[in-house]
Design an enzyme around this catalytic site. Sequence first.
Site, PDB file in Angstrom:
ATOM      1  N   CYS A 110     -55.787 -41.421  62.906  1.00 16.93           N
ATOM      2  CA  CYS A 110     -56.867 -40.434  62.987  1.00 16.93           C
ATOM      3  C   CYS A 110     -56.542 -39.105  62.324  1.00 16.93           C
ATOM      4  O   CYS A 110     -57.397 -38.213  62.276  1.00 16.93           O
ATOM      5  CB  CYS A 110     -57.261 -40.227  64.443  1.00 16.93           C
ATOM      6  N   HIS A 116     -59.091 -31.656  68.162  1.00 21.78           N
ATOM      7  CA  HIS A 116     -59.173 -33.106  67.993  1.00 21.78           C
ATOM      8  C   HIS A 116     -60.063 -33.659  69.106  1.00 21.78           C
ATOM      9  O   HIS A 116     -60.920 -34.493  68.849  1.00 21.78           O
ATOM     10  CB  HIS A 116     -57.778 -33.723  68.020  1.00 21.78           C
ATOM     11  N   HIS A 155     -65.851 -40.138  67.708  1.00 20.63           N
ATOM     12  CA  HIS A 155     -64.548 -40.007  67.065  1.00 20.63           C
ATOM     13  C   HIS A 155     -64.565 -40.868  65.814  1.00 20.63           C
ATOM     14  O   HIS A 155     -64.601 -42.101  65.890  1.00 20.63           O
ATOM     15  CB  HIS A 155     -63.456 -40.461  68.025  1.00 20.63           C
TER      16      HIS A 155
END
Length: 409
Positions: A169, A301, A335
């Site tokens: 990620c 994040h 996400h």
Amino acid sequence: MHEANGPLPTLALSALTVTTAAGPGKGALLDALRERRGALAPCDFLDVDLPTWIGRVAGLESVSLPSALADYDCRNNRLAELALQQDGFGEAVAAAVRRCGAHRIGVVLGTSTSGILHTELAFHERDPATGALPSPLHYATTHELSSAPRYLRKRLGLAGPTYAVSTACSSSGKVFASAQRLIAAGVCDAVVVGGVDSLCLTTLYGFASLELTSTGPCRPGDVERDGISIGEAAGFALVEPATAASDRGESSLCLFGVGESVDAHHMSSPHPEGKGAELAMRRALEAAGRAPDMVDYVNLHGTASRVNDAAEDRALEAVFGPGQACSSTKGWTGHTLGAAGITGLVTGALAIEHGFLPGTLNTERRDPAFSADYLLANRDMAARCVMSNSFGFGGNNCSLLFGRAEEAA
């Protein structure tokens, strides 16, 4: 040209675009942020049977690639193509080609799963008697990690260095560090960077098997947060030395510094005190020559994982002290995995350009253990310097520090 062993250059963000579940282009995301209108919905992807919500980009099934690039056809590259058509990005790259030459412009893209869905569907369609896969199966141009950067290289008519970064990620955050190094080494005059990750069975069932997916829209920072909502996105930036853009009078936003770290605490969990995240943020500040109190806002994040959100808050407190203004925008888009870095950067750029900080969506009660100023409502503020975090499996961490060009000095 910069010396290869000298300081890495400040980069102008000469063109930006992003396409998420909120819609194609920056304008769609800006409208969603301002109107506090989320784009998550109950999972309706293929025949997936999971009690979770996703951020799905509408209309990818009808996107067509140029006929000469038909071998690249897959959901991931369709998403990349849709993003390329937004915000005048292709035109900006064409102008850079005229200035620099195609061989002086590189392509570095982040992705975590690339076009794996193409192979997943191929295995679903195997011959029941022989097990043979459908023919042709274009693995190299769809599933292979270099598929998207190679597609962009051909689609944009570029001839510079081209490769993929796949660090989970953090992938499309780390591409900015690659671009700095390519430019500092004198290999490129400009680089197309960004990331693209699309929905697939591997990520949906994989994260569910780790018990990391939320049963509703994700709630970052909420005391009752219960996991992530997986999304898909594609975003790109054209970066070049800030001096080159300012000489043309075109520079508005600049990347000041990139911070990277690998804490390797656990394959799928961060260090509980956020040590790797802390190091990435400190390195971004050091690279930019900035003190913590110069950062107006941090785009977290913020995945809504219980462990990850807590670790990031501890890292934030270690670097900035209590009360740092921050929020997560995963409640709008989900996400987006390998595209999370570029999605966070474009979100921060919109905040700077339009004078507001987006408050976290879906979160009702901030975790009382957190020390940061975790925004729950949009705040009018003329931010000058923004940090965006993206952290991945294996402890791969990246922090980007950017802001108005006049702050570059």
